[in-house]
Design a protein around this motif. Structure first.
Motif: not given
Length: 451
Positions: A114-115, A117-118, A122, A231-232, A235
């Motif tokens: 997730l990090k 992907r974030q 970004n 969160i997913d 995103l």
């Protein structure tokens, strides 16, 4: 008397019995001893007591050993039972620990993913923001909540009726033509006057609208799963927003590019800045990667910016503010002075003396002074052989060599030169010669939302 005698007889008979004599001989040696009955009885009783005690002790010991064996077996069975229980509990603890470690590793991987992907999203947002900024510089914006533009205003026709001398004002340089009056369909200079619909200043750029109590370990796992899912999903939304913004920018820019090219091609102008061919199989947007979307949007925005820069040098603006009628249009007509067929090379705008005259595009002033039938005239070179002329001025504001922008005042309406009244003679010139300024004015009106 009889009972007494009997008892005495018994005692006398017992006393008469000889004592028990025991003889022990060994070879020539012999020994004897006398055992009295009482002692024999005592000895026998003692032996019996000893034997009974021994037997009792032996039985006790045997019973005790049996009890001990039973106790040991019972204890061993209990020990095995508890050891099995402990082993099962340890196995359960190991299983739970293993699952916890696996779950922890899985969540750590998910968090890391997730990090990552974030970070990628970004970075995409940053690239999209750069494209949006460049699109905004080209007059193309994407808004989340801005309303759609309202219908363009249609101001009423207006002119100053107090100056009667300007109502039939015409003029311009004399350019004879070889053609009959009937064939050309001439308009009388002083007769019926063609009227033009109102002109307006360019409207603001168009905007495309895009119409963010269980307890225990299992409860914690479910809560973590919910958080990860949220969160997913967030995103996913961010990613879709980036892709949607790029699609909207690309489509809007391409539509404006097509609109500019369509309008300018009708004027005989070619503003194709890249000359690239287009084509290929149809691919739905859903299967297009982010990089492809970004490349398409960047290319469209870059081309739109180049086209807008090129269009800004074309005379699409109106030389007079507000709405003004024509006292004479472009084309063949009867000369107002000689009454013979002549070519009118521009548009005559009916306007009072002193009305400000504006540059219709950015360019350089190449002529500012008196010029034959034009009277006081200003000529602006817009590049690539395109120029404009403003004749019959009462006053010239610009000077030769000035760099002017669209809308900048270059002079005032007058009645100088070959003119019958106050008006502005406006010409548009290409390398091939003069063209109807109304074509450019119409094109400017069509492109008003882009320029």
């Amino acid at each position: 008397m009889h009972q007494t005698e009997t008892s005495d007889d018994q005692n006398s008979r017992q006393a008469a019995k000889p004592p028990l004599r025991i003889i022990i001989s060994r070879g020539s040696d012999a020994s004897s001893f006398t055992v009295r009955p009482l002692m024999a009885a005592l000895a026998a009783g003692t032996c019996m007591l000893v034997i009974g005690g021994y037997l009792a002790a032996a039985g006790y010991m045997m019973l005790r050993e049996d009890n001990s064996d039973t106790s040991r077996l019972t204890q061993a069975a209990q020990t095995r039972f508890y050891e099995e229980r402990i082993a099962k509990l340890r196995a359960r603890v190991d299983e739970v620990t293993s699952r916890s470690l696996v779950a922890e590793q899985r969540y750590e991987k998910q968090i890391a993913a997730l990090k990552k992907r974030q970070g990628e999203i970004n970075a995409r947002h940053s690239r999209v923001a750069d494209v949006l900024a460049r699109a905004a510089e080209s007059g193309l914006t994407i808004a989340a909540s801005d309303p759609l533009p309202v219908a363009k205003p249609r101001p009423a026709l207006a002119f100053d009726a107090t100056l009667a001398e300007s109502t039939e004002a015409t003029g311009g340089a004399m350019v004879p033509i070889d053609a009959s009056v009937d064939m050309l369909g001439l308009r009388g200079s002083m007769g019926g006057v063609a009227k033009k619909a109102d002109r307006r200043t360019p409207a603001s750029p168009e905007k495309a609208t895009i119409s963010s109590e269980p307890t225990g370990a299992s409860a914690g796992l479910r809560a973590d799963s919910v958080i990860m899912s949220r969160i997913d999903s967030a995103l996913d939304v961010m990613n879709r927003q980036s892709e949607t913004a790029l699609d909207l920018i690309a489509v809007a820019a391409e539509r404006r590019i097509a609109r500019i090219e369509r309008v300018t091609s009708s004027l005989g102008l070619n503003l194709n800045v890249d000359g690239d061919g287009v084509g290929g199989p149809f691919v739905p947007l859903t299967s297009v990667s982010f990089d492809a979307r970004l490349a398409r949007a960047e290319k469209a925005v870059a081309k739109l910016s180049s086209l807008r820069d090129g269009v800004k040098s074309l005379p699409f603006g109106s030389p007079l503010e507000g709405a003004h009628d024509y006292s004479s249009t472009y084309g063949p007509r009867l000369d107002p002075f000689l009454r013979s067929p002549a070519m009118h090379t521009g548009l005559d705008f009916r306007a009072p003396i002193g009305t400000p005259v504006h540059a219709t595009a950015a360019g350089t002033v190449v002529s500012a002074g008196r010029k034959g039938g034009y009277g006081l005239m200003v000529e602006i070179d817009h590049g690539d052989g395109v120029s404009t002329r403003f004749g019959h001025l009462s006053r010239i504001v610009a000077t030769v060599g000035d760099r002017v922008d669209i809308g900048e005042v270059v002079g005032l309406v007058g009645n100088t030169g070959r003119s019958t009244g106050a008006h502005l003679h406006y010409e548009t010139r290409l390398p091939s010669g003069t063209v109807d300024p109304e074509l450019f004015l119409n094109a400017g009106e069509k492109l008003s939302g882009i320029l």
